[in-house]
Motif scaffolding. Structure first.
Motif, PDB file in Angstrom:
ATOM      1  N   TRP A  85       1.175 -10.910  -9.472  1.00 16.05           N
ATOM      2  CA  TRP A  85       0.360  -9.743  -9.161  1.00 16.05           C
ATOM      3  C   TRP A  85       0.576  -9.341  -7.693  1.00 16.05           C
ATOM      4  O   TRP A  85       0.367 -10.153  -6.805  1.00 16.05           O
ATOM      5  CB  TRP A  85      -1.099 -10.064  -9.423  1.00 16.05           C
ATOM      6  CG  TRP A  85      -1.992  -8.871  -9.446  1.00 16.05           C
ATOM      7  CD1 TRP A  85      -3.005  -8.627  -8.590  1.00 16.05           C
ATOM      8  CD2 TRP A  85      -1.932  -7.783 -10.334  1.00 16.05           C
ATOM      9  NE1 TRP A  85      -3.582  -7.446  -8.891  1.00 16.05           N
ATOM     10  CE2 TRP A  85      -2.933  -6.882  -9.966  1.00 16.05           C
ATOM     11  CE3 TRP A  85      -1.110  -7.460 -11.430  1.00 16.05           C
ATOM     12  CZ2 TRP A  85      -3.153  -5.673 -10.628  1.00 16.05           C
ATOM     13  CZ3 TRP A  85      -1.326  -6.271 -12.089  1.00 16.05           C
ATOM     14  CH2 TRP A  85      -2.338  -5.394 -11.683  1.00 16.05           C
ATOM     15  N   PRO A  86       1.051  -8.136  -7.412  1.00 14.12           N
ATOM     16  CA  PRO A  86       1.323  -7.757  -6.018  1.00 14.12           C
ATOM     17  C   PRO A  86       0.042  -7.799  -5.203  1.00 14.12           C
ATOM     18  O   PRO A  86      -1.032  -7.485  -5.714  1.00 14.12           O
ATOM     19  CB  PRO A  86       1.846  -6.333  -6.125  1.00 14.12           C
ATOM     20  CG  PRO A  86       2.170  -6.124  -7.566  1.00 14.12           C
ATOM     21  CD  PRO A  86       1.302  -7.045  -8.338  1.00 14.12           C
ATOM     22  N   ASP A  87       0.176  -8.166  -3.920  1.00 14.24           N
ATOM     23  CA  ASP A  87      -1.023  -8.327  -3.104  1.00 14.24           C
ATOM     24  C   ASP A  87      -1.494  -6.992  -2.534  1.00 14.24           C
ATOM     25  O   ASP A  87      -1.524  -6.781  -1.331  1.00 14.24           O
ATOM     26  CB  ASP A  87      -0.765  -9.328  -1.979  1.00 14.24           C
ATOM     27  CG  ASP A  87       0.347  -8.872  -1.079  1.00 14.24           C
ATOM     28  OD1 ASP A  87       1.164  -8.053  -1.557  1.00 14.24           O
ATOM     29  OD2 ASP A  87       0.394  -9.291   0.084  1.00 14.24           O
ATOM     30  N   LEU A  88      -1.787  -6.067  -3.421  1.00 16.39           N
ATOM     31  CA  LEU A  88      -2.331  -4.798  -2.962  1.00 16.39           C
ATOM     32  C   LEU A  88      -3.854  -4.873  -2.958  1.00 16.39           C
ATOM     33  O   LEU A  88      -4.451  -5.453  -3.860  1.00 16.39           O
ATOM     34  CB  LEU A  88      -1.879  -3.662  -3.897  1.00 16.39           C
ATOM     35  CG  LEU A  88      -0.876  -2.707  -3.283  1.00 16.39           C
ATOM     36  CD1 LEU A  88       0.395  -3.460  -2.944  1.00 16.39           C
ATOM     37  CD2 LEU A  88      -0.591  -1.554  -4.212  1.00 16.39           C
ATOM     38  N   ARG A  89      -4.460  -4.255  -1.960  1.00 14.35           N
ATOM     39  CA  ARG A  89      -5.920  -4.218  -1.921  1.00 14.35           C
ATOM     40  C   ARG A  89      -6.396  -3.168  -2.898  1.00 14.35           C
ATOM     41  O   ARG A  89      -5.643  -2.287  -3.310  1.00 14.35           O
ATOM     42  CB  ARG A  89      -6.410  -3.903  -0.512  1.00 14.35           C
ATOM     43  CG  ARG A  89      -5.981  -5.014   0.434  1.00 14.35           C
ATOM     44  CD  ARG A  89      -6.335  -4.712   1.845  1.00 14.35           C
ATOM     45  NE  ARG A  89      -5.645  -5.680   2.700  1.00 14.35           N
ATOM     46  CZ  ARG A  89      -5.435  -5.509   3.981  1.00 14.35           C
ATOM     47  NH1 ARG A  89      -5.890  -4.416   4.587  1.00 14.35           N
ATOM     48  NH2 ARG A  89      -4.809  -6.408   4.679  1.00 14.35           N
ATOM     49  N   ILE A  90      -7.674  -3.233  -3.177  1.00 14.72           N
ATOM     50  CA  ILE A  90      -8.203  -2.394  -4.252  1.00 14.72           C
ATOM     51  C   ILE A  90      -8.029  -0.919  -3.959  1.00 14.72           C
ATOM     52  O   ILE A  90      -7.626  -0.130  -4.801  1.00 14.72           O
ATOM     53  CB  ILE A  90      -9.677  -2.765  -4.549  1.00 14.72           C
ATOM     54  CG1 ILE A  90     -10.190  -1.981  -5.764  1.00 14.72           C
ATOM     55  CG2 ILE A  90     -10.571  -2.521  -3.361  1.00 14.72           C
ATOM     56  CD1 ILE A  90      -9.916  -2.699  -7.036  1.00 14.72           C
ATOM     57  N   TYR A  91      -8.280  -0.504  -2.663  1.00 18.80           N
ATOM     58  CA  TYR A  91      -8.164   0.919  -2.366  1.00 18.80           C
ATOM     59  C   TYR A  91      -6.704   1.363  -2.353  1.00 18.80           C
ATOM     60  O   TYR A  91      -6.378   2.500  -2.613  1.00 18.80           O
ATOM     61  CB  TYR A  91      -8.851   1.270  -1.042  1.00 18.80           C
ATOM     62  CG  TYR A  91      -8.470   0.404   0.130  1.00 18.80           C
ATOM     63  CD1 TYR A  91      -9.240  -0.704   0.484  1.00 18.80           C
ATOM     64  CD2 TYR A  91      -7.358   0.702   0.907  1.00 18.80           C
ATOM     65  CE1 TYR A  91      -8.894  -1.496   1.562  1.00 18.80           C
ATOM     66  CE2 TYR A  91      -7.006  -0.086   1.982  1.00 18.80           C
ATOM     67  CZ  TYR A  91      -7.787  -1.190   2.313  1.00 18.80           C
ATOM     68  OH  TYR A  91      -7.445  -1.973   3.369  1.00 18.80           O
ATOM     69  N   TRP A 102      -4.510   0.208  -4.501  1.00 20.79           N
ATOM     70  CA  TRP A 102      -4.298   0.493  -5.931  1.00 20.79           C
ATOM     71  C   TRP A 102      -4.847   1.862  -6.274  1.00 20.79           C
ATOM     72  O   TRP A 102      -4.238   2.621  -7.034  1.00 20.79           O
ATOM     73  CB  TRP A 102      -4.969  -0.574  -6.804  1.00 20.79           C
ATOM     74  CG  TRP A 102      -4.135  -1.807  -6.959  1.00 20.79           C
ATOM     75  CD1 TRP A 102      -4.452  -3.048  -6.506  1.00 20.79           C
ATOM     76  CD2 TRP A 102      -2.872  -1.902  -7.595  1.00 20.79           C
ATOM     77  NE1 TRP A 102      -3.450  -3.920  -6.806  1.00 20.79           N
ATOM     78  CE2 TRP A 102      -2.465  -3.256  -7.475  1.00 20.79           C
ATOM     79  CE3 TRP A 102      -2.052  -0.988  -8.241  1.00 20.79           C
ATOM     80  CZ2 TRP A 102      -1.266  -3.701  -7.992  1.00 20.79           C
ATOM     81  CZ3 TRP A 102      -0.861  -1.432  -8.758  1.00 20.79           C
ATOM     82  CH2 TRP A 102      -0.461  -2.777  -8.627  1.00 20.79           C
ATOM     83  N   GLY A 103      -5.984   2.148  -5.690  1.00 18.31           N
ATOM     84  CA  GLY A 103      -6.607   3.450  -5.962  1.00 18.31           C
ATOM     85  C   GLY A 103      -5.691   4.593  -5.578  1.00 18.31           C
ATOM     86  O   GLY A 103      -5.522   5.562  -6.320  1.00 18.31           O
ATOM     87  N   VAL A 104      -5.068   4.471  -4.396  1.00 19.58           N
ATOM     88  CA  VAL A 104      -4.190   5.552  -3.930  1.00 19.58           C
ATOM     89  C   VAL A 104      -2.981   5.695  -4.841  1.00 19.58           C
ATOM     90  O   VAL A 104      -2.582   6.809  -5.209  1.00 19.58           O
ATOM     91  CB  VAL A 104      -3.763   5.277  -2.476  1.00 19.58           C
ATOM     92  CG1 VAL A 104      -2.681   6.251  -2.053  1.00 19.58           C
ATOM     93  CG2 VAL A 104      -4.955   5.391  -1.553  1.00 19.58           C
ATOM     94  N   ALA A 158      -0.280  11.505   1.560  1.00 19.27           N
ATOM     95  CA  ALA A 158      -0.882  11.463   2.895  1.00 19.27           C
ATOM     96  C   ALA A 158      -1.689  10.178   3.072  1.00 19.27           C
ATOM     97  O   ALA A 158      -1.647   9.541   4.122  1.00 19.27           O
ATOM     98  CB  ALA A 158      -1.768  12.686   3.090  1.00 19.27           C
ATOM     99  N   LEU A 159      -2.389   9.787   2.019  1.00 22.90           N
ATOM    100  CA  LEU A 159      -3.196   8.566   2.110  1.00 22.90           C
ATOM    101  C   LEU A 159      -2.309   7.342   2.271  1.00 22.90           C
ATOM    102  O   LEU A 159      -2.649   6.410   3.015  1.00 22.90           O
ATOM    103  CB  LEU A 159      -4.079   8.433   0.865  1.00 22.90           C
ATOM    104  CG  LEU A 159      -5.281   9.382   0.837  1.00 22.90           C
ATOM    105  CD1 LEU A 159      -5.982   9.313  -0.510  1.00 22.90           C
ATOM    106  CD2 LEU A 159      -6.254   9.043   1.971  1.00 22.90           C
ATOM    107  N   ILE A 160      -1.195   7.341   1.580  1.00 22.11           N
ATOM    108  CA  ILE A 160      -0.273   6.207   1.740  1.00 22.11           C
ATOM    109  C   ILE A 160       0.172   6.113   3.193  1.00 22.11           C
ATOM    110  O   ILE A 160       0.196   5.042   3.797  1.00 22.11           O
ATOM    111  CB  ILE A 160       0.944   6.365   0.797  1.00 22.11           C
ATOM    112  CG1 ILE A 160       0.508   6.197  -0.645  1.00 22.11           C
ATOM    113  CG2 ILE A 160       2.025   5.338   1.142  1.00 22.11           C
ATOM    114  CD1 ILE A 160       1.589   6.500  -1.646  1.00 22.11           C
TER     115      ILE A 160
END
Lengths: 784, 141, 125
Positions: A610-616, A618-620, A652-654
């Motif tokens: 599972w990639p270590d992405l934070r929840i937000y 993932w949201g983006v 932009a968020l990324i």
């Protein structure tokens, strides 16, 4: 002498070009005397070249060189030996007479100045060609003669025949030009030098000899109108007569002969050389002579005899014996003198009587006595009677073939037959228009002006004077020229005495006798030849048309195939290529191997962890996917525009999440503006809302898109496994504050380190803005 | 979009955005911002103004044609690079000048002039595009 | 996390290409924008991702404290975004004008520059 020798010799080739530029002006200023004034240029060159005669005889050659592109070892180097000097003197001497003649021939023509300019430019190119030592300079001048002759032949460009003749001459001689270039490059490759005078035996001994020979022969044969390239010369007769008198007798067409003579020392003398030159030369001689008998147009007759004479010269060079080469040198001068004279005479007849057809001309001698004298002098030289230069040329060419071997006899028969036919034509040209009963002509004939008579008379007199001064002829012409061609000294044995015991005399008498026979039976022969031609059906001339039109059709077809006008196919091609470029090399070269699980990285389960992405985060990512999906599936355009905004916002968020606030702000603003102006425009269009693609197109586009997408993803993953070269970034980071006084490194890069780029980029933005304004305003004007 | 609320509030928003854009542009050398972003913000402000009071009125309020502003921006950016030639350095070498005004120091520099040039180009061009597209309104083919 | 972004960029590129291959000019425009975004992200990711630390040096210091994001790709992308927008505007206006004068946004029917039945070049001199 004020100028150095180098500069003076270079000036010989350059001065005519300068004069050419000034010619239209000179013509306007000196109206009726333009010919007289401009003839001074070639005359001065002629006089200067005469001063070189003594040094050339004393030293063998005079050379000069001025730097051109020193970095590439290219010099505008010139080399004046007996051969070059003979040609150069002929070109400039006849050139002076031709310029004079043109002034009278085209008197009152609106483009006389332009014509004289072309003529002088051509002369400069021709002089450069025969004087050049550097092979690239030779090639340049060679091509310049082709281009200027194109302009001259097509001078009367409102006539289709004239245009065709010009294009034909250009195409055929340019094929040869390519050959010359290839040959020059090969020779340079073999020997490492561009200078013709520096070449020795290297080429003959190399394995590439055949190719070099082919390239040079290709150049010489096309330029000198040898069978099978002969057909352009008669068609070039569409040119005004002075052009034919100059280009198609003594200069342009002799370029090929000159090239062969020039290359003889290091390219000639082999079996292949002799065989090819003798065969093609002989064939051209006979073909041209027969062609001349077929014609009734005086100019066409002369053109065909020129082909024959060129064949004769090539044959003589091919034989390569001392006598043959001496004959060739003599024949070149003799031919130049009489052929230029005859062309000028024909021009005068055409000019004064209004026709050139031999069957409707007659009895002009009373009305045009001086012209007749000029014609007679030239024709006698062409027949080769004693006391003319043509006589010696003929004697010399027979002299070398008296060994009575089979091959000699065959060549001798060809020579006698060819010369006899040429003599017959000469008699026709001399007798038919001038003697016999007076026939009515379109114009009432009267004597031509002085400027048009000077040429034929002067050239005819030269021919006789040269032949009387036998000793000087040998010393000043034959020996230097022949020695230069053969690259070793030769001796002259010319004499005026006639020896009845020599077979030469009897060969000459046979030639004249046969010539007389040809003259008496001219009408019968013409009918026979024309019948033969009709039976043959087609000629190389027709083939040229077929090839040219084929080319036009072919290129139209290719254009239609590649440039079909369907944007969709263009794009499929572009993205197909992109898909291949992304994936194929990686697959073939094993680029994806680094992504496979290895011992160090562990196995698939680690990679797929599972990639270590934070929840937000993932949201983006989810937001971006939603945006993309909505753009694709949008039921109408407003939804599509909104969806576009969503994916832009996600981007932009990324940027914002990964430490790029500047980018994020810019992207936000751009996204908002994009959505606004899209909405502004789209709401005004009544567009079809749905994407109508046939199923097979859908499959094709979808596959392409998928391959591109997957290709980019995999490429990026492979890139990310490598190490990044951060030297530049580190440099910018380390020096941003101390040197550039800025804490925002991105901004410092934009306005300071890479300021020049940014300047270019804002100029592009500005340019796009101006283009948009232009598009918007055009419409406003149209509606107002 | 032409509601009374929007028309009333638009000039206020526009004024704030314009001031903010200049602030973003000028602080760009040390904090997030710069000519590109500032120019985009200012252009958006003009686009909003155009929507609210009409493109013709927005043009009048600007006094200068936006494309002229953009042209001046390119000129300014290029000129800032040329200044360094007077000091004998290559094109676009930066020159810094610190002005001491009592308590604070105001840094003036050619990169700043350059950034203002970028600002003007982006602002002028995009404002011109936006106003041009809005101005075409009502004209149907 | 890099691989997730790589996959996402693949989606951007794929959708961009797919829309560009459509025959409707407006869809091609959308495709152009999405494709551009994808390429910008590609450059950004290839310069390695760093969470939340902007390439800005705190005031009073000469060097950043610790790791910061790679500033070079950011500078490249910043101008790319603006130029991309200028390009997008130009294409939009072009499409708009084409629609107005040809009354079509289907590229197949836009054949003014390259007519379907272009005659053969004349076979003469």
């Amino acid at each position: 002498m004020g100028l150095g020798m180098d500069a003076s010799i270079a000036l010989v080739a350059i001065a005519p070009f300068v004069a050419a530029l000034l010619a239209p002006l000179a013509q306007r200023l000196t109206k009726p005397f333009a010919g007289w004034v401009l003839a001074a240029v070639p005359l001065a060159i002629f006089a200067f070249l005469l001063t070189l005669v003594e040094p050339v005889i004393a030293n063998g050659a005079v050379s000069a060189s001025i730097g051109w592109v020193p970095a590439y070892d290219l010099n505008l180097s010139f080399f004046v030996d007996g051969l070059s000097l003979t040609f150069a003197l002929t070109i400039s001497g006849i050139g002076a007479l031709i310029v004079l003649y043109s002034g009278a021939y085209l008197k009152g023509h609106p483009h006389l100045g332009r014509f004289l300019g072309f003529l002088l430019a051509f002369m400069g190119a021709m002089l450069g060609l025969v004087l050049a030592d550097n092979m690239l300079a030779l090639f340049m001048f060679w091509e310049l003669t082709s281009v200027t002759s194109f302009l001259l032949i097509g001078f009367d460009h409102t006539r289709q025949a004239s245009r065709r003749g010009a294009i034909q001459a250009l195409v055929i001689t340019n094929i040869g030009g390519m050959g010359l270039l290839v040959g020059a490059l090969l020779v340079h490759h073999l020997t490492g030098t561009w200078e013709l005078s520096a070449l020795g035996d290297e080429v003959r001994g190399s394995g590439l000899y055949g190719l070099v020979l082919f390239a040079f022969l290709c150049a010489a044969f096309t330029k000198s109108a040898q069978v099978p390239f002969h057909f352009w010369l008669p068609n070039a007769m569409e040119a005004p007569t002075p052009v034919s008198a100059f280009l198609h007798s003594a200069t342009m067409v002799q370029g090929g002969v000159y090239l062969l003579a020039r290359t003889t020392p290091w390219l000639g003398g082999t079996e292949a050389w002799t065989l090819i030159l003798v065969c093609f030369g002989g064939a051209t001689l006979l073909w041209g002579a027969l062609g001349a008998l077929r014609q009734t147009d005086l100019k066409q007759m002369l053109a065909q005899t020129t082909i024959a004479s060129l064949g004769l010269s090539v044959l003589l060079i091919g034989l390569g014996t001392e006598a043959a080469i001496a004959a060739m040198a003599l024949y070149f001068v003799a031919h130049a003198l009489y052929k230029a004279g005859l062309f000028m005479v024909v021009g005068a007849i055409d000019h004064e009587a209004g026709t050139r057809d031999i069957t409707v001309l007659g009895g002009l001698a009373d009305k045009m006595p001086v012209t007749f004298i000029g014609a007679a002098l030239a024709s006698l030289a062409m027949i080769g009677l004693p006391l003319t230069l043509g006589y010696f040329a003929k004697e010399e060419m027979y002299l070398g073939l008296l060994a009575w071997t089979w091959s000699d006899i065959v060549v001798l028969v060809v020579l006698v037959a060819g010369n006899a036919m040429l003599a017959g034509v000469a008699m026709l040209v001399m007798v038919k228009p001038f003697l016999g009963p007076v026939l009515p002509t379109p114009k009432s004939p009267h004597e031509a002006p002085l400027a048009m008579l000077a040429g034929p008379i002067l050239l005819g007199v030269c021919s006789i004077v040269f032949s009387v001064l036998t000793e000087d002829l040998g010393k000043y012409l034959l020996v230097p020229a022949a020695s230069a061609i053969l690259d070793h000294p030769v001796t002259s044995h010319l004499t005026l005495a006639i020896n009845p015991a020599s077979p030469l005399l009897w060969l000459s008498i046979a030639t004249w006798g046969l010539g007389l026979l040809v003259y008496r039976q001219a009408a019968t022969l013409r009918t026979l030849l024309r019948r033969a031609e009709a039976a043959l059906g087609w000629t190389a001339d027709n083939l040229f048309d077929v090839v040219m039109f084929g080319l036009i059709r072919f290129s139209a077809g290719v254009t239609r195939l590649l440039h079909h006008g369907r944007l969709e196919i263009y794009l499929v091609t572009v993205f197909g290529a992109l898909a291949l470029a992304l994936t194929l090399p990686m697959l073939l070269l094993g680029g994806y191997d680094v992504l496979l699980p290895t011992a160090e990285l562990g196995n698939w389960s680690d990679v797929l962890s599972w990639p270590d992405l934070r929840i937000y985060e993932w949201g983006v990512v989810l937001l971006a996917l939603v945006g993309l999906g909505s753009v694709l599936l949008a039921p109408n355009r407003l939804v599509a525009i909104m969806a576009l905004g969503i994916q832009g916002t996600a981007v932009a968020l990324i940027f914002l999440l990964f430490g790029a606030p500047d980018l994020a702000f810019t992207q936000f603003m751009v996204e908002i503006l994009s959505v606004v102006i899209l909405a502004l425009v789209m709401t005004r269009l009544r567009l079809d809302e749905r994407d109508h693609r046939p199923l097979e197109d859908l499959a094709r586009d979808g596959t392409l898109a998928l391959v591109c997408g997957v290709g980019v993803s995999l490429l990026l993953m492979v890139v990310l496994t490598g190490t990044l070269d951060k030297r530049l970034s580190d440099l910018f980071t380390a020096t941003s504050v101390p040197i550039a006084h800025g804490a925002n490194i991105v901004n410092v890069i934009l306005v300071d380190y890479r300021g020049f780029d940014t300047l270019g980029e804002i100029a592009v933005v500005m340019g796009a803005g101006m283009a948009i304004m232009a598009l918007l305003r055009r419409r406003k004007k149209a509606t107002s | 979009m032409n509601t009374i609320i929007f028309r009333t509030i638009a000039p206020l928003i526009v004024a704030i955005m314009l001031v903010f854009s200049v602030y973003v542009c000028l602080r760009g050398h040390n904090e997030p911002g710069g000519g590109f972003i500032g120019g985009l913000i200012a252009a958006s402000a003009i686009a909003i103004l155009g929507t609210a009071i009409g493109p013709a009125a927005a043009r009048r309020a600007l006094h200068i044609d936006p494309m002229n502003i953009a042209g001046f921006g390119v000129f300014m950016a290029a000129f800032s690079g040329l200044l360094s030639l007077f000091t004998g350095s290559p094109f676009m070498t930066s020159i810094w000048l610190y002005l001491n005004l009592g308590d604070t120091t105001v840094p003036l520099s050619t990169p700043m002039v350059f950034d203002i040039g970028v600002f003007l180009v982006v602002f002028g061009t995009i404002a011109a595009i936006a106003l041009g597209l809005e101005g075409d309104g009502g004209e149907r083919s | 996390m890099d691989y997730v972004l790589a996959a996402l960029i693949g989606c951007f590129i794929a959708l961009g290409v797919y829309l560009l291959l459509s025959r409707s000019v407006i869809r091609m425009l959308l495709g152009m924008t999405i494709f551009g975004n994808g390429v910008n992200l590609l450059i950004f990711t290839a310069g390695r991702l760093t969470r939340e630390v902007a390439p800005i040096i705190p005031s009073g210091l000469d060097q950043p404290e610790g790791v910061i994001a790679n500033p070079l790709p950011q500078a490249l992308i910043l101008t790319a975004i603006v130029i991309g927008f200028a390009m997008f505007s130009f294409l939009l206006v072009l499409a708009f004008r084409a629609y107005q004068s040809l009354d079509a946004d289907d590229t197949d029917t836009m054949r003014v520059a390259e007519p379907v039945d272009e005659p053969n070049p004349p076979l003469s001199y």
